[in-house]
Design a protein around this motif. Sequence first.
Motif, PDB file in Angstrom:
ATOM      1  N   ALA A  15     -12.271   6.425  -8.800  1.00  0.00           N
ATOM      2  CA  ALA A  15     -11.556   5.293  -8.199  1.00  0.00           C
ATOM      3  C   ALA A  15     -11.136   5.650  -6.775  1.00  0.00           C
ATOM      4  N   TYR A  17      -8.886   3.975  -3.370  1.00  0.00           N
ATOM      5  CA  TYR A  17      -8.041   2.938  -2.764  1.00  0.00           C
ATOM      6  C   TYR A  17      -8.763   2.345  -1.560  1.00  0.00           C
ATOM      7  N   GLN A  18      -8.645   1.040  -1.375  1.00  0.00           N
ATOM      8  CA  GLN A  18      -9.313   0.317  -0.294  1.00  0.00           C
ATOM      9  C   GLN A  18      -8.271  -0.262   0.676  1.00  0.00           C
ATOM     10  N   PHE A  31      -8.440  -1.622  -5.127  1.00  0.00           N
ATOM     11  CA  PHE A  31      -9.092  -0.372  -5.497  1.00  0.00           C
ATOM     12  C   PHE A  31     -10.540  -0.655  -5.883  1.00  0.00           C
ATOM     13  N   TYR A  33     -13.888   1.096  -7.912  1.00  0.00           N
ATOM     14  CA  TYR A  33     -14.198   2.171  -8.855  1.00  0.00           C
ATOM     15  C   TYR A  33     -15.706   2.193  -9.096  1.00  0.00           C
ATOM     16  N   LEU A 121      -5.233   4.494 -10.600  1.00  0.00           N
ATOM     17  CA  LEU A 121      -5.423   3.765  -9.343  1.00  0.00           C
ATOM     18  C   LEU A 121      -4.230   4.125  -8.461  1.00  0.00           C
ATOM     19  N   PRO A 123      -3.328   5.390  -4.265  1.00  0.00           N
ATOM     20  CA  PRO A 123      -3.807   5.707  -2.921  1.00  0.00           C
ATOM     21  C   PRO A 123      -3.710   7.214  -2.640  1.00  0.00           C
TER      22      PRO A 123
END
Length: 128
Positions: A15, A17-18, A31, A33, A121, A123
């Motif tokens: 996973a 973080y976006q 997020f 994955y 999930l 960051p």
Amino acid sequence: MVTEITEGVKVSVEAIYQPEYSNPENEHFMFAYKITIENMSDYNVQLLRRHWFIFDSNGTHREVEGEGVIGQQPLIAPGERYEYVSGCNLKSDMGSMQGSYQMLREIDGAVFDVVIPKFHLIPDHKLN
């Protein structure tokens, strides 16, 4: 990365973080994955359905069920793998997902569940 093997089917998850698709001020954390499904058995298997449990650290829980993954019901031969990328949004910056895939063993028509291991999930900046 987390991994689980069920009845010869190995599921691995990563996973990420976006931040470019997130908006913390509006409680939107995105997020991505990546799932890798490897068929370590001696028989063809087909992914029929998915069942997810999504947990947000703000206390909310969601359950998602449906046919296939990203619009596909892949047939995976022995020794082969199937990979896909999907996403999940949360209202807080931490959570987790876990679930299962319903699979069909082609040789005998047996339907069985494969565990998707729990993954977090979070960051990267929260982990430092």
